[in-house]
Design a protein around this motif. Structure first.
Motif, PDB file in Angstrom:
ATOM      1  N   VAL A   1       0.830  -1.212   0.000  1.00 18.73           N
ATOM      2  CA  VAL A   1       0.000   0.000   0.000  1.00 18.73           C
ATOM      3  C   VAL A   1       0.866   1.264   0.000  1.00 18.73           C
ATOM      4  CG1 VAL A   1      -1.853   1.265   1.153  1.00 18.73           C
ATOM      5  CG2 VAL A   1      -1.823  -1.241   1.209  1.00 18.73           C
ATOM      6  N   PHE A   2       1.732   1.411   0.997  1.00 17.89           N
ATOM      7  CA  PHE A   2       2.663   2.553   1.025  1.00 17.89           C
ATOM      8  C   PHE A   2       3.971   2.118   1.675  1.00 17.89           C
ATOM      9  CE2 PHE A   2       0.047   3.059   4.885  1.00 17.89           C
ATOM     10  CZ  PHE A   2       1.024   3.122   5.875  1.00 17.89           C
ATOM     11  N   HIS A   3       5.050   2.896   1.406  1.00 21.57           N
ATOM     12  CA  HIS A   3       6.388   2.471   1.823  1.00 21.57           C
ATOM     13  C   HIS A   3       7.216   3.637   2.340  1.00 21.57           C
ATOM     14  CE1 HIS A   3       5.777  -1.427  -0.211  1.00 21.57           C
ATOM     15  NE2 HIS A   3       5.164  -0.708  -1.131  1.00 21.57           N
ATOM     16  N   ASP A   4       7.904   3.406   3.452  1.00 16.31           N
ATOM     17  CA  ASP A   4       8.947   4.306   3.980  1.00 16.31           C
ATOM     18  C   ASP A   4       8.485   5.763   4.097  1.00 16.31           C
ATOM     19  OD1 ASP A   4      10.793   2.204   4.199  1.00 16.31           O
ATOM     20  OD2 ASP A   4      11.328   2.385   2.089  1.00 16.31           O
ATOM     21  N   ILE A   5       7.356   5.962   4.743  1.00 21.66           N
ATOM     22  CA  ILE A   5       6.851   7.321   4.970  1.00 21.66           C
ATOM     23  C   ILE A   5       7.478   7.867   6.254  1.00 21.66           C
ATOM     24  CG2 ILE A   5       4.817   8.756   5.308  1.00 21.66           C
ATOM     25  CD1 ILE A   5       4.957   7.386   2.561  1.00 21.66           C
TER      26      ILE A   5
ATOM     27  N   GLY B   1      -2.199   6.921  -1.662  1.00 21.11           N
ATOM     28  CA  GLY B   1      -1.926   6.318  -0.360  1.00 21.11           C
ATOM     29  C   GLY B   1      -2.082   7.269   0.812  1.00 21.11           C
ATOM     30  N   ARG B   2      -2.547   8.499   0.550  1.00 17.36           N
ATOM     31  CA  ARG B   2      -2.670   9.491   1.627  1.00 17.36           C
ATOM     32  C   ARG B   2      -3.569   8.990   2.752  1.00 17.36           C
ATOM     33  NH1 ARG B   2      -5.438  14.067  -1.699  1.00 17.36           N
ATOM     34  NH2 ARG B   2      -6.718  12.208  -2.023  1.00 17.36           N
TER      35      ARG B   2
ATOM     36  N   GLY C   1       2.019   5.475  -3.178  1.00 12.70           N
ATOM     37  CA  GLY C   1       2.484   4.896  -1.929  1.00 12.70           C
ATOM     38  C   GLY C   1       3.815   5.404  -1.428  1.00 12.70           C
ATOM     39  N   HIS C   2       4.393   6.385  -2.096  1.00 13.37           N
ATOM     40  CA  HIS C   2       5.682   6.939  -1.679  1.00 13.37           C
ATOM     41  C   HIS C   2       5.552   8.435  -1.433  1.00 13.37           C
ATOM     42  CE1 HIS C   2       8.028   3.279  -2.652  1.00 13.37           C
ATOM     43  NE2 HIS C   2       7.142   3.135  -3.626  1.00 13.37           N
ATOM     44  N   ALA C   3       6.271   8.939  -0.434  1.00 10.93           N
ATOM     45  CA  ALA C   3       6.374  10.380  -0.223  1.00 10.93           C
ATOM     46  C   ALA C   3       7.443  10.905  -1.163  1.00 10.93           C
ATOM     47  CB  ALA C   3       6.717  10.685   1.228  1.00 10.93           C
ATOM     48  N   THR C   4       7.029  11.683  -2.150  1.00 12.48           N
ATOM     49  CA  THR C   4       7.960  12.160  -3.170  1.00 12.48           C
ATOM     50  C   THR C   4       8.568  13.514  -2.826  1.00 12.48           C
ATOM     51  OG1 THR C   4       6.052  13.010  -4.391  1.00 12.48           O
ATOM     52  CG2 THR C   4       6.924  10.863  -5.049  1.00 12.48           C
ATOM     53  N   GLY C   5       8.114  14.131  -1.756  1.00 12.09           N
ATOM     54  CA  GLY C   5       8.695  15.391  -1.336  1.00 12.09           C
ATOM     55  C   GLY C   5       7.911  16.036  -0.222  1.00 12.09           C
ATOM     56  N   ILE C   6       8.593  16.899   0.529  1.00  9.51           N
ATOM     57  CA  ILE C   6       7.938  17.709   1.560  1.00  9.51           C
ATOM     58  C   ILE C   6       8.274  19.158   1.262  1.00  9.51           C
ATOM     59  CG2 ILE C   6       7.743  18.234   4.012  1.00  9.51           C
ATOM     60  CD1 ILE C   6       8.502  15.386   4.666  1.00  9.51           C
ATOM     61  N   LEU C   7       7.255  19.968   1.031  1.00 10.43           N
ATOM     62  CA  LEU C   7       7.430  21.360   0.633  1.00 10.43           C
ATOM     63  C   LEU C   7       7.058  22.288   1.776  1.00 10.43           C
ATOM     64  CD1 LEU C   7       5.734  21.223  -2.895  1.00 10.43           C
ATOM     65  CD2 LEU C   7       8.190  21.171  -2.409  1.00 10.43           C
ATOM     66  N   ASP C   8       7.875  23.309   1.980  1.00 14.02           N
ATOM     67  CA  ASP C   8       7.546  24.350   2.941  1.00 14.02           C
ATOM     68  C   ASP C   8       6.502  25.277   2.332  1.00 14.02           C
ATOM     69  OD1 ASP C   8       8.315  27.270   4.222  1.00 14.02           O
ATOM     70  OD2 ASP C   8       8.550  25.611   5.643  1.00 14.02           O
TER      71      ASP C   8
END
Length: 515
Positions: free
Chosen positions: A289-293, A312-313, A493-500
Motif C-alpha cells: 500500500v505505502f512504503h517508507d513514509i 496512499g494518503r 504509496g511513496h512520499a515524493t517530497g515535503i514542501l515548505d
C-alpha cells in the motif's frame, strides 16, 4: 453584478407558462416541506429548460437536497406543485419519478456492494430469457454498450465492493443515464472523483445536454459552475434567492447570494510559532500500500498531505490511527516510541481522526446527533467514580454543535436526516470533544458549502493556534496551499517530497504527485 439583475432573470419573473406550452421540462412552483421542528423549504420555485445544465447552489441545509428528493419522489411536498413538460404531476415514489422521466444520482452512493456492476445498473429492469429468468449475457451486453457510449472502462461483471469510490460514482452516473430520462439530477457528482474523471463526466454532461436533457447539477465547487452550467439558482435557509445566467455573475456575487454576507478570507491561516515535535514517523510501511513514509509533526503545525486519488494518503492516516496498522516502521509520540494497533490505542495517546467517507466510516446513521457526538468521549472530564456525568456530557455536546453551527431542531434528530455538511460538522464536534493533541483530518471540507468551509478553516487555524498538531489530507489544491505550514506530497504509496509553505505552489505539487 447580482444587484443589477432581476431576481429571476432566466425564468422571466413569475410568469407561469400555460399547460402544454411550457418552455420548461421541469417546474417546481411554491414548494413547501416541513420536518419536525424545521421548515426545510418555504415557498420555493425552480424551472429547468431542456438542453441546459442548471446548477443549484446554497449552503448545507439550504434545502437543495430536500427539493431534489421531492422531485425524485423520495419526499412528498407539504404544498406547491410539480410540472413536467407543462403538465402537473404527482410523484409518490422514486419509481413513479423514474417512469415520468426523472433520474437522480445521489450524493451518498446507493449501490448494492455484493452485486455486480451490471446487476446494479439494471436492477428491477433486468432482461429476461424465454423462461422468465434473468438473461445475464444480454445484461452484460447492454452494460458494455452503455459503457462504450459513455467511454467508461469498467468490467460489467465486477462486484461493486471491489471498485474504488470514484469508479462506483461512474457506475451511478451510467445507471442514471440508462433510464434515458428527460431530467437528470446530479447531487455532488464530483465529490469523490479525480480531475481526469471530472473532465470525463463533463464530456458526458455536454453530450446529454446536446440531446435535449435538462440537467440539475448540485455542487459546492464554483469552478464547476462556471465551466459546465448554463444558469444557476441559489437557495438560502430553505428560501429561493434567485436565478441567473452563469455568464452574468462573478464568484463573489454567488457567494453573497448563498451566505447573505461577505466572506473576506477563505483560508484564514495564521503564522503560529511551532512547538516541539509531537509525532515523529520513521519509515512507516504497509506492505502493498505505502512504503517508507517519514515526517515530523510539531505542536501548532498544519501538515498537509497532497497527491492524486490512490496515492496512499488516506492509508497513511488509517495506519497512524490504528485502523489498518502498519507492517513496519516506527511512531513516536512526544519522544516516546508507541505501538498503535487499534483506534482505541490512538485515542488514548491523544489522537483524533476525521475519516474521508462520513457515511461508511464516520456517522452512525440510525443514531441521533447526541449519540454520534459523544461516542468517542472517554476522558476523565466526563467520568466520575466510574460513572459518566450524562448532564455534563450533553451540555458539552450541545455547546460544541452550537459552536460549529450545526443546523438541527434538537440533539435528538437522527443524523441521517441532516445535510452532508451538517453531518460533517457533527463528526468534527465528536473529535473536538476528546481534546486531541493530534488531529487527523481526511478531506475535512468535502461536500461542504463555501460558508461552512470558511468556518471549518477558521476552526482548524484556531486549533493550531492553541497548540493542536494537525494533519490535513485534501484533494483541493487551494485548500492544501492555503492552510498548510508544510505539505507532504505522495505518489503511488511513496512520499515524493515535503514542501515548505513558502516554496509550495500548484506546479511543484503536481510535479511531485505525478512522478
Amino acid at each position: 453584478m447580482v444587484s443589477a439583475l432581476q431576481v429571476d432573470t432566466v425564468s422571466s419573473g413569475n410568469r407561469v407558462p400555460q399547460s402544454g406550452q411550457s418552455e420548461y421540462v421541469l417546474e417546481v412552483v411554491n414548494a413547501r416541506k416541513e420536518f419536525p421542528g424545521v421548515v426545510a423549504l418555504d415557498d420555493v420555485s425552480l424551472r429547468i429548460r431542456p438542453g441546459t445544465v442548471h446548477a443549484l447552489m446554497g449552503e448545507n441545509g439550504a434545502g437543495k437536497s430536500t427539493l431534489m428528493k421531492i422531485i425524485a419522489g423520495i419526499y412528498q411536498p407539504d404544498g406547491g406543485e410539480i410540472r413536467l413538460r407543462g403538465e402537473p404531476v404527482t410523484l409518490e415514489t422514486p419509481l413513479a419519478a423514474q417512469e415520468a422521466g426523472i433520474a437522480m444520482i445521489h450524493q451518498e452512493l446507493l449501490l448494492m456492494n455484493q452485486m455486480t456492476v451490471a446487476e446494479n445498473i439494471w436492477i428491477r429492469r433486468e432482461p429476461l430469457n424465454k423462461f422468465g429468468l434473468v438473461d445475464h449475457a444480454e445484461m452484460h451486453r447492454m452494460t458494455a454498450e452503455l459503457f462504450d457510449r459513455l467511454n467508461i472502462h469498467l468490467d460489467p461483471e465486477a462486484e461493486i465492493s471491489e471498485l474504488s469510490v470514484a469508479n462506483r460514482q461512474m457506475v451511478e452516473i451510467a445507471k442514471a443515464v440508462s433510464f434515458n430520462s428527460d431530467v437528470l439530477i446530479m447531487d455532488e457528482p464530483t465529490s469523490a472523483i479525480t480531475e481526469k474523471e471530472v473532465a470525463h463526466l463533463f464530456e458526458i454532461i455536454r453530450d446529454l445536454r446536446a440531446k435535449g436533457i435538462g440537467i440539475v447539477y448540485i455542487t459546492h465547487k464554483m469552478n464547476e459552475l462556471f465551466e459546465i452550467a448554463d444558469e444557476f439558482s441559489v437557495f438560502r435557509d430553505g428560501h429561493y434567492i434567485g436565478t441567473h445566467l452563469s455568464s452574468e455573475v462573478t464568484r463573489d456575487d454567488i457567494i453573497r447570494m448563498m451566505v447573505g454576507r461577505e466572506i473576506t478570507q477563505m483560508f484564514p491561516k495564521e503564522e503560529v510559532e511551532l512547538g516541539d515535535v509531537v509525532m515523529s514517523v520513521k519509515n512507516l510501511t504497509l506492505e502493498g500500500v505505502f512504503h517508507d513514509i517519514s515526517f515530523d509533526l510539531r505542536q501548532g503545525e498544519i501538515l498537509g498531505f497532497a497527491g492524486l486519488v490512490g496515492s496512499g494518503r488516506s492509508n497513511v492516516a488509517e495506519a497512524l490511527f490504528g485502523v489498518t496498522p502498519a507492517t513496519s516502521g516506527t511512531i513516536e509520540i512526544e519522544g516516546k516510541p508507541v505501538e498503535i494497533k487499534t483506534s482505541h490505542d490512538a485515542i488514548k495517546l491523544g489522537m483524533a481522526f476525521l475519516t474521508e467517507d462520513r457515511k461508511e466510516t464516520g456517522c452512525f446513521l440510525p443514531l441521533d446527533i447526541q449519540e454520534n457526538a459523544q461516542v468517542a468521549v472517554i476522558h476523565d472530564d466526563f467520568v466520575s467514580n466510574g460513572f459518566v456525568n450524562e448532564s455534563k456530557l450533553v451540555d458539552a455536546c450541545i455547546e460544541m454543535c452550537k459552536k460549529l453551527r450545526v443546523k438541527t431542531p434538537n440533539m435528538h434528530e437522527c443524523i441521517e436526516n441532516l445535510s452532508g455538511g451538517n453531518q460533517q460538522k457533527v463528526l468534527i464536534a465528536r473529535w473536538l470533544l476528546t481534546n486531541p493533541k493530534i488531529l487527523i483530518l481526511d478531506e475535512p471540507t468535502r461536500g461542504i458549502d463555501v460558508g461552512a468551509k470558511a468556518e471549518i478553516h477558521s476552526l482548524i487555524t484556531q486549533l493550531a493556534h492553541n497548540g493542536v498538531a494537525v494533519i490535513m489530507i485534501s484533494s483541493e489544491m487551494p485548500e492544501v496551499l492555503g492552510m498548510s505550514d508544510r505539505i507532504v506530497v505522495m505518489h503511488e504509496g511513496h512520499a515524493t517530497g515535503i514542501l515548505d509553505r513558502s516554496e509550495a505552489d500548484q506546479v511543484k505539487i503536481m510535479d511531485l504527485a505525478a512522478q
